[in-house]
Enzyme design. Structure first.
Site, PDB file in Angstrom:
ATOM      1  N   ASP A   1       0.864  -1.187   0.000  1.00 38.03           N
ATOM      2  CA  ASP A   1       0.000   0.000   0.000  1.00 38.03           C
ATOM      3  C   ASP A   1       0.901   1.238   0.000  1.00 38.03           C
ATOM      4  O   ASP A   1       1.778   1.383   0.859  1.00 38.03           O
ATOM      5  CB  ASP A   1      -0.898  -0.009   1.230  1.00 38.03           C
ATOM      6  CG  ASP A   1      -1.687  -1.305   1.339  1.00 38.03           C
ATOM      7  OD1 ASP A   1      -2.850  -1.330   0.951  1.00 38.03           O
ATOM      8  OD2 ASP A   1      -1.088  -2.303   1.804  1.00 38.03           O
TER       9      ASP A   1
ATOM     10  N   TYR B   1     -19.340   2.612  30.613  1.00 36.86           N
ATOM     11  CA  TYR B   1     -20.229   1.535  31.058  1.00 36.86           C
ATOM     12  C   TYR B   1     -19.408   0.264  31.274  1.00 36.86           C
ATOM     13  O   TYR B   1     -18.474  -0.024  30.509  1.00 36.86           O
ATOM     14  CB  TYR B   1     -21.334   1.279  30.040  1.00 36.86           C
ATOM     15  CG  TYR B   1     -22.374   2.369  29.991  1.00 36.86           C
ATOM     16  CD1 TYR B   1     -23.010   2.798  31.152  1.00 36.86           C
ATOM     17  CD2 TYR B   1     -22.716   2.976  28.791  1.00 36.86           C
ATOM     18  CE1 TYR B   1     -23.953   3.809  31.116  1.00 36.86           C
ATOM     19  CE2 TYR B   1     -23.664   3.985  28.740  1.00 36.86           C
ATOM     20  CZ  TYR B   1     -24.279   4.406  29.910  1.00 36.86           C
ATOM     21  OH  TYR B   1     -25.210   5.408  29.874  1.00 36.86           O
TER      22      TYR B   1
ATOM     23  N   HIS C   1     -15.938  11.085   9.189  1.00 38.67           N
ATOM     24  CA  HIS C   1     -15.501  10.424  10.422  1.00 38.67           C
ATOM     25  C   HIS C   1     -15.602   8.908  10.316  1.00 38.67           C
ATOM     26  O   HIS C   1     -14.636   8.178  10.565  1.00 38.67           O
ATOM     27  CB  HIS C   1     -16.351  10.938  11.584  1.00 38.67           C
ATOM     28  CG  HIS C   1     -15.947  10.435  12.924  1.00 38.67           C
ATOM     29  ND1 HIS C   1     -16.479   9.303  13.486  1.00 38.67           N
ATOM     30  CD2 HIS C   1     -15.063  10.918  13.831  1.00 38.67           C
ATOM     31  CE1 HIS C   1     -15.952   9.109  14.680  1.00 38.67           C
ATOM     32  NE2 HIS C   1     -15.093  10.076  14.917  1.00 38.67           N
TER      33      HIS C   1
ATOM     34  N   ASN D   1     -11.991  13.357  24.097  1.00 37.33           N
ATOM     35  CA  ASN D   1     -10.832  14.205  23.773  1.00 37.33           C
ATOM     36  C   ASN D   1     -10.737  15.481  24.603  1.00 37.33           C
ATOM     37  O   ASN D   1     -10.224  16.488  24.117  1.00 37.33           O
ATOM     38  CB  ASN D   1     -10.895  14.604  22.292  1.00 37.33           C
ATOM     39  CG  ASN D   1     -10.864  13.410  21.369  1.00 37.33           C
ATOM     40  OD1 ASN D   1     -10.424  12.336  21.748  1.00 37.33           O
ATOM     41  ND2 ASN D   1     -11.330  13.594  20.159  1.00 37.33           N
TER      42      ASN D   1
ATOM     43  N   GLN E   1     -24.439   6.166   3.600  1.00 40.44           N
ATOM     44  CA  GLN E   1     -23.359   6.938   2.990  1.00 40.44           C
ATOM     45  C   GLN E   1     -22.862   8.006   3.963  1.00 40.44           C
ATOM     46  O   GLN E   1     -23.648   8.733   4.558  1.00 40.44           O
ATOM     47  CB  GLN E   1     -23.846   7.586   1.699  1.00 40.44           C
ATOM     48  CG  GLN E   1     -22.823   8.451   0.992  1.00 40.44           C
ATOM     49  CD  GLN E   1     -21.629   7.671   0.448  1.00 40.44           C
ATOM     50  OE1 GLN E   1     -21.762   6.483   0.175  1.00 40.44           O
ATOM     51  NE2 GLN E   1     -20.498   8.317   0.301  1.00 40.44           N
TER      52      GLN E   1
ATOM     53  N   ASP F   1     -21.609   4.982  13.504  1.00 39.68           N
ATOM     54  CA  ASP F   1     -20.890   6.241  13.323  1.00 39.68           C
ATOM     55  C   ASP F   1     -21.646   7.142  12.342  1.00 39.68           C
ATOM     56  O   ASP F   1     -22.879   7.159  12.345  1.00 39.68           O
ATOM     57  CB  ASP F   1     -19.478   5.917  12.811  1.00 39.68           C
ATOM     58  CG  ASP F   1     -18.446   6.926  13.262  1.00 39.68           C
ATOM     59  OD1 ASP F   1     -18.494   8.062  12.768  1.00 39.68           O
ATOM     60  OD2 ASP F   1     -17.587   6.579  14.096  1.00 39.68           O
TER      61      ASP F   1
ATOM     62  N   ASP G   1     -10.474   1.871  -1.643  1.00 38.68           N
ATOM     63  CA  ASP G   1      -9.678   1.138  -0.658  1.00 38.68           C
ATOM     64  C   ASP G   1     -10.554   0.383   0.344  1.00 38.68           C
ATOM     65  O   ASP G   1     -10.040  -0.282   1.248  1.00 38.68           O
ATOM     66  CB  ASP G   1      -8.744   2.104   0.081  1.00 38.68           C
ATOM     67  CG  ASP G   1      -7.353   1.513   0.303  1.00 38.68           C
ATOM     68  OD1 ASP G   1      -7.141   0.341  -0.035  1.00 38.68           O
ATOM     69  OD2 ASP G   1      -6.483   2.233   0.817  1.00 38.68           O
TER      70      ASP G   1
ATOM     71  N   ASN H   1      -2.805  -3.892  -1.770  1.00 44.72           N
ATOM     72  CA  ASN H   1      -3.480  -3.683  -3.055  1.00 44.72           C
ATOM     73  C   ASN H   1      -2.870  -2.519  -3.844  1.00 44.72           C
ATOM     74  O   ASN H   1      -3.512  -1.949  -4.720  1.00 44.72           O
ATOM     75  CB  ASN H   1      -4.982  -3.450  -2.851  1.00 44.72           C
ATOM     76  CG  ASN H   1      -5.295  -2.174  -2.094  1.00 44.72           C
ATOM     77  OD1 ASN H   1      -4.450  -1.643  -1.368  1.00 44.72           O
ATOM     78  ND2 ASN H   1      -6.504  -1.671  -2.229  1.00 44.72           N
TER      79      ASN H   1
ATOM     80  N   SER I   1     -11.218   8.772  18.853  1.00 41.54           N
ATOM     81  CA  SER I   1     -11.989   8.142  17.783  1.00 41.54           C
ATOM     82  C   SER I   1     -11.096   7.321  16.872  1.00 41.54           C
ATOM     83  O   SER I   1     -11.546   6.341  16.277  1.00 41.54           O
ATOM     84  CB  SER I   1     -12.693   9.205  16.934  1.00 41.54           C
ATOM     85  OG  SER I   1     -13.900   9.614  17.504  1.00 41.54           O
TER      86      SER I   1
ATOM     87  N   ALA J   1     -18.306   4.819  26.807  1.00 41.78           N
ATOM     88  CA  ALA J   1     -17.031   4.185  27.151  1.00 41.78           C
ATOM     89  C   ALA J   1     -16.966   3.708  28.596  1.00 41.78           C
ATOM     90  O   ALA J   1     -16.367   2.666  28.887  1.00 41.78           O
ATOM     91  CB  ALA J   1     -15.885   5.159  26.870  1.00 41.78           C
TER      92      ALA J   1
END
Length: 645
Positions: free
Chosen positions: A338, A509, A405, A497, A400, A372, A381, A419, A559, A507
């Site tokens: 790559d 839990y 993100h 962040n 789409q 997301d 890719d 590839n 993320s 996160a």
């Protein structure tokens, strides 16, 4: 806001770099001792680093694309046809001109036009590019333009040395990444309350809070002004539901399981919560807003069908070793071809990913859900790596990505390996189930996130990535998390962040495996949240990955760290399908490379993930006797109780 933009200008001008090296075992000061000024300066330097790296990625990939065009023309394909196809595939290539040596540019074969706003500069650089290419040299101009209208000119000679390709490339991606990281790294307040019609409140008390400074984001939650979420102990009858609608003047009611979302124009959330006190409810809470852990606004992308988002596998003629099963082995010295891997993907060697590929490269029946902003379904890719997904926002089967993100997160996990194109993902064969729960601004409601989690759990996901969050402990979201957890799904989430110890959800839990971010020196990323709920650390600084419209970008955030761990969880389950989700969690802890102070600590959790060691443990382990660490059981405070106080 202006003072932060000025600070960015200063940081970019001075080239500030604030990432000193520390040895792995050195005890470093906790991030809470750093001043806000120091933290802001570090984040501005990181923003500069991401923008510069994205510029480099763009230029490197464009060079590869130009080489492809020239080789096709040299092979006898019609130049006009080749240029047109390349421009269609790469809409950021505003102009392409192929010409023979010493042939004037206006006599060459052309696709596209010079950007009107900067025609004089573009023409000047095109002349330089043509002169250099005719002399056998590769040429790239400096950036020119401003804001979203930034360009550079490239010229490349053919391998035969008798012709060249020159053109103008539009780099609006640099503006997108800048805007992205301003919000992602909490260098500006968010979200726009007038736009969203939300309340910003202190998470502990639900008292109103004005967010007009980046530091105010810490400990702040956001919810819809005129909505509440209610879970009844027993479903109301039709008559009771009609009574409720009438008394609160409800304009809409949504239901998911036993949970309802009531919307009204006449009452605000706190009044609605008080109203439901007379009903037999398990909980009533605000309808919280969840944001990506690198939240930003972006432009709408064109909707596409799911032609390429299928589960079909195709053997590539451009160097892919295999597509669905590990039919071939790879040598111990293997390095993927790559074209962005060697120079930009520091994160994979750091986590022993390439060594892990000697042992296992994934399995297509271990499905990874990315909950997301969706995914670019047409990205070359990611071709063949995506399963048919779901768009919760529009209630259709076209997830789409109109933000970027989710595409970036997905590339970290599953970009095609070996590839001859772009970046390498961590898994070769695991399929991704894209679930769009966040809209074009990178935000979504508790209802949409919960619905997406449940949908993915019901459609074959065995591992789930959640690079989103809020500081509010929502019973509604927790119910969805527990539903997926009880179906034996490994749930991985970004910690946030804001460089704060305050637990963020989902996160924090106990059913979820929380991820902190580190940089290339194995230091805690300056922005990364921390606390006793952190499971492990993964790379999260300047991570190169896929981006919409056939592009690549470098982004930073927890993320970006989370999908590294998600991919690892999938590789573990691919190695040993009999392991439960709790076994997967324990293997990731046991195999992590210790960072910071010896043993578990709140900044790195159990340490940096080690892919090779984790796969080895998965091969050896039939089952684990698992108990949650005591420090994982953080007090679960119901929002209603907070309000009552």
């Amino acid at each position: 806001m202006r003072r932060y933009l000025s600070a960015i200008t200063l940081a970019l001008g001075l080239g500030i770099i604030l990432f000193p090296h520390h040895s792995n075992n050195e005890t470093k000061p906790g991030p809470e001792v750093y001043s806000a000024k120091h933290e802001t300066t570090s984040k501005l330097a990181l923003l500069e680093q991401d923008v510069k790296l994205t510029d480099d990625l763009c230029r490197t990939q464009c060079s590869t694309d130009y080489s492809k065009v020239l080789s096709q023309i040299e092979a006898g394909e019609p130049a006009a046809q080749v240029l047109s196809a390349m421009k269609t595939q790469h809409e950021k290539m505003d102009l392409l001109i192929w010409s023979k040596n010493n042939q004037p540019l206006d006599q060459g074969i052309k696709a596209g036009e010079i950007p009107i706003s900067y025609k004089e500069q573009a023409n000047s650089y095109l002349i330089e590019a043509k002169r250099a290419a005719d002399a056998g040299r590769h040429y790239q101009s400096p950036k020119f333009g401003a804001a979203q209208q930034v360009y550079f000119v490239q010229g490349m000679p053919s391998s035969a040395g008798d012709s060249s390709l020159v053109g103008v490339i539009h780099q609006d991606i640099l503006h997108q990444v800048t805007d992205h990281q301003m919000k992602n790294l909490r260098l500006e307040p968010y979200p726009n309350e007038n736009r969203w019609k939300v309340e910003s409140v202190d998470t502990d008390t639900l008292k109103d809070k004005v967010v007009d400074h980046p530091e105010d984001n810490q400990g702040t939650s956001h919810y819809h002004q005129n909505e509440v979420v209610v879970k009844f102990k027993q479903d109301p009858t039709e008559a009771q539901l009609a009574q409720i609608k009438n008394e609160i003047k409800a304009t809409s009611v949504q239901k998911l399981g036993y949970t309802y979302v009531f919307r009204t124009e006449g009452m605000e959330a706190k009044a609605l919560m008080a109203y439901f006190g007379k009903w037999d409810v398990a909980y009533v809470e605000p309808h919280f807003l969840y944001l990506t852990n690198d939240y930003y606004d972006d432009q709408e992308s064109d909707s596409t069908d799911s032609t390429n988002a299928s589960s079909s596998d195709s053997n590539s003629s451009n160097g892919t070793v295999s597509t669905d099963t590990q039919t071939t082995s790879i040598s111990p010295n293997f390095k993927p071809n790559d074209n962005l891997f060697s120079k930009y993907q520091w994160n994979l060697p750091s986590t022993e990913t390439v060594q892990g590929w000697q042992l296992n490269r994934g399995a297509k029946d271990v499905v990874i859900a990315v909950v997301d902003t969706g995914v670019d379904l047409q990205h070359p890719d990611l071709k063949g790596q995506l399963l048919p997904g779901y768009n919760v926002i529009k209630d259709n089967d076209n997830p789409q990505d109109d933000v970027g993100h989710g595409t970036h997160v997905t590339g970290v996990i599953a970009a095609l390996v070996n590839n001859n194109l772009g970046v390498a993902g961590m898994t070769w064969y695991n399929k991704v189930l894209p679930v769009k729960v966040l809209d074009q601004t990178g935000a979504g409601s508790t209802y949409s996130v919960a619905q997406g989690i449940i949908w993915a759990a019901d459609h074959g996901a065995k591992v789930m990535n959640l690079s989103l969050g809020n500081y509010a402990d929502s019973g509604f979201l927790h119910d969805a998390i527990k539903y997926a957890y009880d179906k034996d799904i490994a749930l991985i989430a970004a910690s946030g962040n804001d460089n704060t110890e305050r637990p963020g959800y989902p996160a924090a839990y106990p059913e979820v495996f929380a991820v902190a971010a580190s940089d290339s020196q194995n230091q805690k990323a300056s922005f990364s949240n921390y606390g006793d709920y952190i499971g492990v650390t993964a790379p999260g600084v300047s991570i190169a990955s896929t981006y919409p419209d056939n592009q690549y970008a470098a982004l930073s955030g927890t993320s970006m760290a989370s999908p590294h761990v998600t991919a690892l969880a999938a590789l573990i389950r691919s190695t040993n399908p009999n392991l439960k989700n709790t076994d997967v969690y324990q293997i990731m802890r046991d195999s992590a490379r210790d960072l910071g102070t010896k043993g578990f600590d709140k900044y790195f959790g159990y340490g940096l993930i080690d892919v090779a060691k984790a796969i080895q443990l998965a091969e050896q382990r039939t089952s684990t006797t698992f108990t949650f660490p005591q420090n994982w059981f953080l007090p679960q405070r119901l929002i209603a109780k907070k309000f009552a106080k």
